[in-house]
Design an enzyme around this catalytic site. Structure first.
Site, PDB file in Angstrom:
ATOM      1  N   LEU A 180       0.824  -1.008   0.266  1.00 35.08           N
ATOM      2  CA  LEU A 180       0.039  -0.102   0.101  1.00 35.08           C
ATOM      3  C   LEU A 180       1.218   0.894  -0.182  1.00 35.08           C
ATOM      4  CD1 LEU A 180      -2.907  -0.853   2.534  1.00 35.08           C
ATOM      5  CD2 LEU A 180      -3.065  -0.747   0.110  1.00 35.08           C
ATOM      6  N   GLU A 357      21.031  14.655 -12.773  1.00 37.43           N
ATOM      7  CA  GLU A 357      20.485  15.521 -11.807  1.00 37.43           C
ATOM      8  C   GLU A 357      20.498  15.609 -10.732  1.00 37.43           C
ATOM      9  OE1 GLU A 357      19.425  15.374 -15.063  1.00 37.43           O
ATOM     10  OE2 GLU A 357      21.025  16.081 -16.448  1.00 37.43           O
TER      11      GLU A 357
HETATM   12  C1  LIG Z   1       8.240  13.303  -2.655  1.00 36.48           C
HETATM   13  C2  LIG Z   1       6.802  12.914  -2.610  1.00 36.48           C
HETATM   14  N1  LIG Z   1       5.161  12.710  -2.764  1.00 36.48           N
HETATM   15  C3  LIG Z   1       4.091  12.293  -1.868  1.00 36.48           C
HETATM   16  C4  LIG Z   1       4.515  12.294  -0.974  1.00 36.48           C
HETATM   17  C5  LIG Z   1       3.007  11.417   0.199  1.00 36.48           C
HETATM   18  N2  LIG Z   1       3.549  10.784   0.593  1.00 36.48           N
HETATM   19  C6  LIG Z   1       3.627  10.570   1.894  1.00 36.48           C
HETATM   20  S1  LIG Z   1       4.174   8.312   3.030  1.00 36.48           S
HETATM   21  C7  LIG Z   1       3.144   8.614   1.016  1.00 36.48           C
HETATM   22  C8  LIG Z   1       2.941   7.065   0.657  1.00 36.48           C
HETATM   23  C9  LIG Z   1       4.256   6.309   0.862  1.00 36.48           C
HETATM   24  O1  LIG Z   1       3.740   4.643   0.549  1.00 36.48           O
HETATM   25  P1  LIG Z   1       5.293   3.723   1.165  1.00 36.48           P
HETATM   26  O2  LIG Z   1       6.402   3.923  -0.015  1.00 36.48           O
HETATM   27  O3  LIG Z   1       4.476   2.470   0.078  1.00 36.48           O
HETATM   28  O4  LIG Z   1       5.553   3.824   2.464  1.00 36.48           O
HETATM   29  P2  LIG Z   1       4.983   2.891   3.173  1.00 36.48           P
HETATM   30  O5  LIG Z   1       3.806   4.004   3.981  1.00 36.48           O
HETATM   31  O6  LIG Z   1       3.599   2.148   2.938  1.00 36.48           O
HETATM   32  O7  LIG Z   1       5.744   2.578   3.981  1.00 36.48           O
HETATM   33  C10 LIG Z   1       3.143   9.998   0.009  1.00 36.48           C
HETATM   34  C11 LIG Z   1       2.233   9.547  -1.312  1.00 36.48           C
HETATM   35  C12 LIG Z   1       5.703  13.153  -0.407  1.00 36.48           C
HETATM   36  N3  LIG Z   1       5.714  12.695   1.149  1.00 36.48           N
HETATM   37  N4  LIG Z   1       6.816  12.311  -0.652  1.00 36.48           N
HETATM   38 MG   LIG Z   2       3.648   0.589   1.161  1.00 37.35          MG
END
Ligand SMILES: Cc1ncc(C[n+]2csc(CCOP(=O)(O)OP(=O)(O)O)c2C)c(N)n1
Ligand SMILES: [Mg+2]
Length: 629
Positions: A180, A357
């Site tokens: 997720l 970059e």
């Molecule tokens: C560049 C960027 N885009 C969007 C976000 C917002 N964001 C924070 S956590 C997340 C989801 C991350 O999912 P995942 O990498 O699978 O980590 P998990 O929480 O599932 O361990 C998003 C979209 C962010 N922090 N940085």
């Molecule tokens: Mg995840």
């Protein structure tokens, strides 16, 4: 099943419980993202991490970077388990004034770099690992925890490719494949093979495991540290919110505290206070030191011509010979920025980032984690591609020097795709930054060594065209200064330029002088911090200001000057000459003329302005409405 495995499982539960507790105390945070990776981190800190929490700047320490920085509750729970912070402090998570911030920053001494903008922790880890191999030449390891949704960032694959290319066997990435992201499932969900195939294609050893099986985790780390010649990625199938039925593998649970934390803590077996004695570095040795000689800066003869980009390259070589901590990072344009001279003279400290970059900036940030002084250079236009890395480098309190060549329309025929026209605004906007725009090769040479000692993000804009040498070799110039190049008691107008436009302003001043109009000319070679006194004195004494920049009108020289004058009452009219329409191809002279920033336009503008201001008098209070009619 051994007692050690039980201990690791218990520690994993503690890390979950503490992640829930801190997030609930804060009323926000990412407990479920922390819970999926808890077992992976429990085994890491118990057996594989070598880190002296009492001496975080020990060069032999391993580096642990949470690329998924939002799993900060897990990181802080680890710091608590290691005894670096107490339970009370952990529970100040996200409170105003607490160093236990929402996402990790180096406000905490055990945090190398700020993360939380996804896609940056792994690229920076590559930089630290490269420093370990090629600069420090010490066998510390770099461990990087990545999210699975984060793997969609292109910068993660820049990092994968470069780590594979450099054979960074001191780097281990752990992908927490909890299926997720923030809003729903990832592209590949639990298709671990999808990640494995990609990683292997990039030259990595890839190990697929159940990320909640501590024995499998142990075996995976053991294989990672045995692997030579290539980096390792552990692709761990996990459950987001693992251990608590109400949230485990549930969508819609990202980034919020649990509804019933007490029940969850009970389900996880309650609060524990396990202390982990994290192993200290187990080798002796000091970082490699490169040999040095005394500093001899290049010099350029007045009356000749040279480009400031060439002077930058020459000065960087001189600085690199004098300082063993200076390193250069190129974005595959070293023959344009002239870092190729550094590559030839000091190949051990030259790093080719190729056309990546984001990785270029991340490598620089990783190097400065270990105290090296990186200079990264590409076309100024292409630095914009890595702007978020620069922004986060400022959050990391990183000290990096960046040089952008090929500024503005004066590059000529290549056209607008290669022209930096927003770089001054972009770099001025970075917190704590320094923005330099030298106008002369000797001046450039004087400024380059100062860049290495300046804290924060230091940006130098260089010019492609050869320009006349204005200053003597060895003339002093300092960051924060401006140089009054022409001045009389009768100056009727001030022309402020930098880089290519200073030379146009000087030609305009010559033309005006021939008509009996005295113009002050200021070389604004530092835009930030600006020499406000020199600007204000010119405003008071000449009553009319024209700024000239090879840049869009927003945020560059004109706006920097206006900021100095905004608090002055009265202040004179300021005319901003800048590039206002989309340029095409042409000669530099044609394009400067078309943009209205060449000597002819500057002189025309000065005559017109003096006509208006002169009607009202230079020192009277009427001058300074600041309005343009
Ligand atoms: C560049 C960027 N885009 C969007 C976000 C917002 N964001 C924070 S956590 C997340 C989801 C991350 O999912 P995942 O990498 O699978 O980590 P998990 O929480 O599932 O361990 C998003 C979209 C962010 N922090 N940085
Ligand atoms: Mg995840």
């Amino acid at each position: 099943m051994t007692s050690q495995h039980d201990e690791w499982r218990e520690l994993g539960q503690q890390l979950r419980v503490d992640s829930i507790r801190s997030s609930s105390a804060a009323g926000s945070g990412h407990p479920t993202s922390s819970m999926s990776a808890a077992d992976l981190m429990a085994v890491l800190m118990s057996k594989y991490l070598h880190y002296d929490f009492g001496t975080p700047d020990d060069p032999r320490n391993d580096h642990l970077i949470f690329s998924k920085g939002h799993a900060s509750p897990l990181l802080y729970a680890m710091f608590k388990a290691a005894g670096a912070i107490g339970d009370d402090e952990m529970l100040t998570f996200r409170r105003f004034g607490s160093r236990i911030e929402g996402h990790p920053t180096p406000v905490l001494p055990w945090v190398d770099v700020a993360t939380g903008s996804l896609g940056q922790g792994l690229p920076i880890s590559v930089g630290v690992a490269l420093a370990g191999k090629r600069l420090d030449r010490l066998p510390y390891r770099v461990w990087c925890l990545c999210g699975d949704s984060e793997m969609a960032e292109g910068s993660m694959w820049e990092a994968f490719e470069q780590a594979g290319f450099h054979g960074l066997d001191n780097l281990t990435a752990v992908i927490d494949v909890n299926r997720l992201g923030q809003t729903g499932p990832t592209m590949h969900e639990w298709d671990l093979d999808a990640y494995r195939r990609r990683a292997e294609a990039f030259g990595w050893k890839a190990i697929e495991i159940d990320g909640h099986d501590v024995a499998a985790i142990d075996r995976a780390y053991a294989r990672a540290i045995e692997t030579t010649g290539q980096p390792t990625v552990i692709i761990a199938k996990t459950e987001k919110g693992h251990g608590v039925k109400a949230v485990a593998d549930q969508p819609g649970r990202h980034g919020k505290p649990l509804d019933d934390p007490d029940a969850a803590i009970e389900e996880l077996g309650g609060i524990r206070s396990i202390h982990v004695e994290v192993a200290r570095p187990d080798f002796t040795g000091r970082p490699h030191a490169f040999p040095t000689t005394t500093l001899t800066l290049p010099s350029y003869e007045p009356g000749t011509k040279e480009a400031t980009r060439k002077a930058f390259g020459d000065a960087l070589v001189a600085l690199g010979k004098a300082r063993g901590d200076v390193v250069a990072v190129d974005g595959e344009v070293g023959n344009s920025t002239y870092t190729e001279e550094f590559a030839k003279a000091l190949p051990d400290r030259f790093f080719q980032s190729y056309i990546a970059e984001q990785q270029m900036i991340a490598t620089a940030v990783g190097f400065q984690v270990r105290g090296w002084k990186p200079f990264a250079a590409t076309f100024a236009a292409f630095l914009s591609r890595a702007y978020d890395f620069v922004r986060m480098a400022a959050v990391s309190r990183a000290n990096i020097a960046l040089t952008g060549s090929h500024a503005g329309v004066s590059i000529g025929e290549d056209g607008p795709s290669q022209m930096a026209l927003e770089d001054l605004a972009a770099f001025r906007a970075v917190h704590g930054s320094t923005v330099l725009y030298p106008s002369d090769p000797n001046q450039t040479a004087a400024l380059v060594p100062q860049m290495a000692d300046r804290a924060g993000i230091v940006f130098m804009r260089t010019t492609r065209e050869k320009t006349p040498i204005l200053y003597q070799p060895g003339e002093p110039f300092h960051i924060g200064g401006a140089r009054v190049v022409r001045q009389t008691d009768d100056d009727a107008v001030t022309l402020i330029g930098a880089g290519i436009t200073l030379h146009e302003a000087l030609a305009a001043a010559d033309a005006l002088g021939a008509e009996g109009i005295a113009a002050r000319v200021i070389d604004l070679y530092t835009l930030k911090p600006i020499d406000a006194e020199t600007v204000r004195a010119a405003a008071r004494e000449t009553g009319a200001i024209i700024t000239v920049e090879d840049h869009w009108p927003e945020g560059g020289i004109g706006d920097a000057v206006l900021e100095c004058l905004a608090a002055e009452q009265p202040h004179p009219i300021v005319v901003k000459l800048a590039v206002r329409s989309m340029p095409g191809s042409g000669t530099p002279a044609e394009l400067l003329a078309a943009a209205g920033i060449d000597a002819t336009h500057i002189a025309d503008s000065a005559r017109e302005l003096i006509g208006r201001a002169g009607a009202r008098g230079r020192s009277g209070t009427e001058v300074g409405s600041g309005r343009r009619e």
